[in-house]
Design a protein around this motif. Structure first.
Motif, mmCIF file in Angstrom:
data_model
loop_
_atom_site.group_PDB
_atom_site.id
_atom_site.type_symbol
_atom_site.label_atom_id
_atom_site.label_comp_id
_atom_site.label_asym_id
_atom_site.label_seq_id
_atom_site.Cartn_x
_atom_site.Cartn_y
_atom_site.Cartn_z
ATOM 1 N N LEU A 70 -1.923 3.258 -6.120
ATOM 2 C CA LEU A 70 -2.862 2.130 -6.089
ATOM 3 C C LEU A 70 -4.260 2.698 -6.264
ATOM 4 O O LEU A 70 -4.628 3.649 -5.562
ATOM 5 C CB LEU A 70 -2.742 1.343 -4.784
ATOM 6 C CG LEU A 70 -3.656 0.101 -4.657
ATOM 7 C CD1 LEU A 70 -2.962 -0.995 -3.860
ATOM 8 C CD2 LEU A 70 -4.991 0.444 -4.003
ATOM 9 N N TRP A 71 -5.012 2.168 -7.192
ATOM 10 C CA TRP A 71 -6.367 2.673 -7.420
ATOM 11 C C TRP A 71 -7.290 1.538 -7.849
ATOM 12 O O TRP A 71 -6.828 0.483 -8.293
ATOM 13 C CB TRP A 71 -6.374 3.788 -8.464
ATOM 14 C CG TRP A 71 -6.143 3.350 -9.885
ATOM 15 C CD1 TRP A 71 -7.079 3.056 -10.832
ATOM 16 C CD2 TRP A 71 -4.860 3.170 -10.533
ATOM 17 N NE1 TRP A 71 -6.478 2.699 -12.025
ATOM 18 C CE2 TRP A 71 -5.119 2.764 -11.867
ATOM 19 C CE3 TRP A 71 -3.530 3.309 -10.126
ATOM 20 C CZ2 TRP A 71 -4.106 2.492 -12.777
ATOM 21 C CZ3 TRP A 71 -2.516 3.041 -11.024
ATOM 22 C CH2 TRP A 71 -2.815 2.647 -12.338
ATOM 23 N N ARG A 72 -8.588 1.782 -7.682
ATOM 24 C CA ARG A 72 -9.574 0.826 -8.180
ATOM 25 C C ARG A 72 -9.771 1.066 -9.671
ATOM 26 O O ARG A 72 -10.112 2.188 -10.103
ATOM 27 C CB ARG A 72 -10.907 0.963 -7.446
ATOM 28 C CG ARG A 72 -11.926 -0.062 -7.931
ATOM 29 C CD ARG A 72 -13.201 -0.074 -7.120
ATOM 30 N NE ARG A 72 -14.200 -0.938 -7.762
ATOM 31 C CZ ARG A 72 -15.425 -1.131 -7.314
ATOM 32 N NH1 ARG A 72 -15.837 -0.508 -6.207
ATOM 33 N NH2 ARG A 72 -16.249 -1.933 -7.971
ATOM 34 N N ALA A 73 -9.548 0.036 -10.464
ATOM 35 C CA ALA A 73 -9.586 0.143 -11.921
ATOM 36 C C ALA A 73 -11.012 -0.044 -12.424
ATOM 37 O O ALA A 73 -11.350 -1.044 -13.072
ATOM 38 C CB ALA A 73 -8.645 -0.878 -12.546
ATOM 39 N N TRP A 87 -8.169 -3.891 -8.042
ATOM 40 C CA TRP A 87 -7.280 -2.832 -7.572
ATOM 41 C C TRP A 87 -5.930 -2.983 -8.250
ATOM 42 O O TRP A 87 -5.359 -4.074 -8.272
ATOM 43 C CB TRP A 87 -7.124 -2.896 -6.052
ATOM 44 C CG TRP A 87 -8.415 -2.680 -5.318
ATOM 45 C CD1 TRP A 87 -9.357 -3.620 -4.997
ATOM 46 C CD2 TRP A 87 -8.925 -1.432 -4.858
ATOM 47 N NE1 TRP A 87 -10.423 -3.042 -4.353
ATOM 48 C CE2 TRP A 87 -10.185 -1.691 -4.245
ATOM 49 C CE3 TRP A 87 -8.459 -0.113 -4.871
ATOM 50 C CZ2 TRP A 87 -10.966 -0.703 -3.673
ATOM 51 C CZ3 TRP A 87 -9.227 0.877 -4.303
ATOM 52 C CH2 TRP A 87 -10.467 0.600 -3.720
ATOM 53 N N ALA A 88 -5.427 -1.890 -8.822
ATOM 54 C CA ALA A 88 -4.164 -1.926 -9.558
ATOM 55 C C ALA A 88 -3.083 -1.198 -8.782
ATOM 56 O O ALA A 88 -3.280 -0.068 -8.316
ATOM 57 C CB ALA A 88 -4.335 -1.275 -10.932
ATOM 58 N N LYS A 89 -1.937 -1.836 -8.634
ATOM 59 C CA LYS A 89 -0.745 -1.226 -8.023
ATOM 60 C C LYS A 89 0.261 -1.016 -9.140
ATOM 61 O O LYS A 89 0.719 -1.963 -9.777
ATOM 62 C CB LYS A 89 -0.187 -2.158 -6.952
ATOM 63 C CG LYS A 89 1.098 -1.669 -6.277
ATOM 64 C CD LYS A 89 0.880 -0.453 -5.409
ATOM 65 C CE LYS A 89 2.113 -0.214 -4.507
ATOM 66 N NZ LYS A 89 2.056 1.117 -3.857
ATOM 67 N N TYR A 90 0.619 0.253 -9.382
ATOM 68 C CA TYR A 90 1.414 0.603 -10.566
ATOM 69 C C TYR A 90 2.860 0.909 -10.199
ATOM 70 O O TYR A 90 3.139 1.824 -9.425
ATOM 71 C CB TYR A 90 0.793 1.811 -11.268
ATOM 72 C CG TYR A 90 1.525 2.239 -12.524
ATOM 73 C CD1 TYR A 90 1.744 1.333 -13.554
ATOM 74 C CD2 TYR A 90 1.981 3.544 -12.669
ATOM 75 C CE1 TYR A 90 2.401 1.724 -14.714
ATOM 76 C CE2 TYR A 90 2.643 3.939 -13.831
ATOM 77 C CZ TYR A 90 2.852 3.015 -14.846
ATOM 78 O OH TYR A 90 3.509 3.403 -15.981
ATOM 79 N N GLU A 229 3.169 -1.483 0.905
ATOM 80 C CA GLU A 229 2.421 -0.268 0.558
ATOM 81 C C GLU A 229 0.974 -0.613 0.194
ATOM 82 O O GLU A 229 0.043 0.095 0.583
ATOM 83 C CB GLU A 229 3.085 0.443 -0.623
ATOM 84 C CG GLU A 229 4.367 1.176 -0.277
ATOM 85 C CD GLU A 229 4.963 1.895 -1.477
ATOM 86 O OE1 GLU A 229 6.059 2.434 -1.338
ATOM 87 O OE2 GLU A 229 4.331 1.906 -2.557
ATOM 88 N N SER A 230 0.791 -1.709 -0.544
ATOM 89 C CA SER A 230 -0.564 -2.086 -0.984
ATOM 90 C C SER A 230 -1.470 -2.371 0.193
ATOM 91 O O SER A 230 -2.638 -1.949 0.208
ATOM 92 C CB SER A 230 -0.491 -3.322 -1.890
ATOM 93 O OG SER A 230 0.250 -3.053 -3.065
ATOM 94 N N GLU A 236 -6.471 2.122 3.897
ATOM 95 C CA GLU A 236 -6.874 3.529 3.884
ATOM 96 C C GLU A 236 -8.194 3.720 3.148
ATOM 97 O O GLU A 236 -8.954 4.643 3.441
ATOM 98 C CB GLU A 236 -5.790 4.380 3.209
ATOM 99 C CG GLU A 236 -4.550 4.585 4.061
ATOM 100 C CD GLU A 236 -3.488 5.393 3.330
ATOM 101 O OE1 GLU A 236 -3.620 5.577 2.097
ATOM 102 O OE2 GLU A 236 -2.538 5.849 3.982
ATOM 103 N N GLN A 237 -8.457 2.847 2.162
ATOM 104 C CA GLN A 237 -9.689 2.950 1.381
ATOM 105 C C GLN A 237 -10.748 1.950 1.851
ATOM 106 O O GLN A 237 -11.756 1.756 1.165
ATOM 107 C CB GLN A 237 -9.366 2.740 -0.100
ATOM 108 C CG GLN A 237 -8.355 3.755 -0.630
ATOM 109 C CD GLN A 237 -8.131 3.643 -2.125
ATOM 110 O OE1 GLN A 237 -9.047 3.825 -2.913
ATOM 111 N NE2 GLN A 237 -6.905 3.342 -2.527
#
Length: 448
Positions: A70-73, A87-90, A229-230, A236-237
């Motif tokens: 998961l990251w900020r796109a 935020w993208a969850k792949y 998880e997301s 966490e962020q």
């Protein structure tokens, strides 16, 4: 990074009403279908329990590819002019290339425990067929897949991968089943037919069971690992979102990422975000369909479910929405839509693939066309272009799979050859004309 959840989480206890019961079919093609469903899955289908332990063999398989990233796109945000973070969850980093593997592993495990020796399914884009083939290989089961013929011709390497995993693959209509021999040309494109073939094929054989990858309540339960998880990864962020978006075929990846947020909000752990399902404008059940009892496949021999639908006889236009080309939405997604607990938007394939192209260019991840629909919807919300869906804190979007076997679609986009097909009101009305037993959500006693 987060951790792999040890339990799945169900939204059912938080709905405030019971899901409408299934009904016997009004018509059948051939003999009535006897569904060989393991008791474990049957309990997950109707149970009011919120947390379900993930069996250790399934959890062990999950740990090979989960938690997923998961990251900020940021690059995508800049490219579209987003006003809030995206935020993208792949979910594309496993052998199947999609989220489908989450439930395929669970189902293969439970069917194996129940003594089944072979699983049969229908698949649209091929992600579910690949996931089930891989899961069957993992747990020592045979696998047969009926894939929508137009999709298989466009993506032949999906078939190659499934066969590498030990599966037998048939283009639908296959000519192997009664329903495929009766179908007319303009009804040959839909996932409903491929599913119908799989249902008939499995029902005629001992020790063989039909496996459904998207619309069943238990498959959406298995997908809850995405949202669980997301939630942890965003925390966490120190990030918050007030909109969660996923694409909708029947509803598994959307339900997987969105419904755990509904659970957490009901428990008072976070504020309830907008939950937005992005569907194909060529198969617009949530945005232009009706909430009624309908058949889940083209045989008409299985139970009828309460769903948002445009009719199981709807002739689906050929498009690169692939896995989204299904006439109805899952019963839990449909009930929540009727109760205004989630929302929906329709996306054309050109807009979807353009969003996928931008995501590839600026995030170095190639999304499947289905995921492009979710990205396009997220872009509308993040830029303020969607008047119905507003957010101020951020958007979470499920990138449900990779698009490496969908490059022909992107090639058509680059060549300017893609066209959008939006069904007319008259076409949809004709497809829905035979539906009976309309459902009124108020009768389900929705509570505040």
């Amino acid at each position: 990074m987060g951790s792999v959840p040890a339990q799945w989480r169900s939204v059912i206890p938080h709905l405030g009403y019971d899901l409408p019961a299934d009904r016997a079919p009004h018509r059948t093609t051939g003999a009535p279908v006897q569904v060989n469903l393991p008791m474990s899955l049957a309990r997950q289908q109707v149970g009011q329990r919120e947390f379900w332990d993930i069996p250790e063999p399934v959890l062990e398989a999950y740990r090979r590819y989960r938690p997923t990233p998961l990251w900020r796109a940021v690059g995508f945000e800049r490219a579209i002019g987003a006003k809030v973070p995206i935020w993208a969850k792949y979910e594309g980093g496993n052998i199947s290339g999609s989220h489908k593997y989450n439930t395929a592993l669970a189902q293969a495990y439970y069917y194996k425990q129940a003594g089944v020796r072979e699983l049969v399914t229908g698949t649209g884009a091929g992600q579910w067929g690949t996931a089930l083939a891989a899961a069957c290989a993992q747990f020592g089961l045979a696998c047969t897949v009926f894939m929508v013929g137009s999709s298989l011709r466009k993506k032949p390497y999906r078939g190659v991968l499934m066969r590498m995993l030990g599966a037998e693959v048939h283009a639908s209509p296959s000519g192997l089943t009664d329903i495929s021999r009766q179908v007319v040309a303009d009804q040959a494109n839909g996932l409903s037919l491929a599913l119908g073939e799989a249902v008939q094929y499995a029902a005629a054989r001992e020790g063989v069971a039909f496996s459904s990858g998207s619309g069943e309540t238990y498959s959406i339960l298995h997908q809850s690992v995405i949202g669980l998880e997301s939630i942890e990864q965003l925390a966490e962020q120190s990030a918050t979102v007030d909109a969660v978006v996923g694409s909708v075929g029947a509803g598994s990846n959307f339900g997987g990422i969105a419904l755990p947020f509904a659970c957490a909000a009901a428990a008072g752990d976070l504020a309830m975000p907008l939950l937005v399902g992005a569907e194909s404008a060529s198969t617009p059940k949530l945005t232009r369909g009706t909430y009624a009892y309908d058949h889940t496949d083209a045989t008409g021999s299985g139970p009828m479910e309460a769903m948002y639908t445009i009719g199981s006889s709807y002739a689906v236009p050929d498009s690169h929405s692939a896995g989204l080309r299904y006439h109805g939405a899952a019963k839990v997604i449909s009930a929540m839509r009727a109760a205004k607990q989630l929302s929906a938007t329709a996306v054309h394939q050109v807009e979807a693939l353009e969003a996928g192209r931008l995501f590839t260019l600026h995030e170095s991840v190639l999304p499947a066309p289905e995921s492009g629909h979710a990205l396009a919807a997220a872009a509308r919300i993040a830029t303020g272009q969607d008047a119905e869906h507003r957010c101020q804190e951020g958007v979470l979007v499920c990138v449900s799979g990779h698009g490496y076997l969908d490059l022909a679609a992107y090639d058509q986009l680059l060549q300017g050859q893609l066209q959008d097909e939006r069904p007319s009101d008259e076409v949809l009305a004709a497809a829905m004309a035979g539906l009976t037993g309309a459902v009124n959500i108020s009768r389900l006693q929705v509570t505040a």
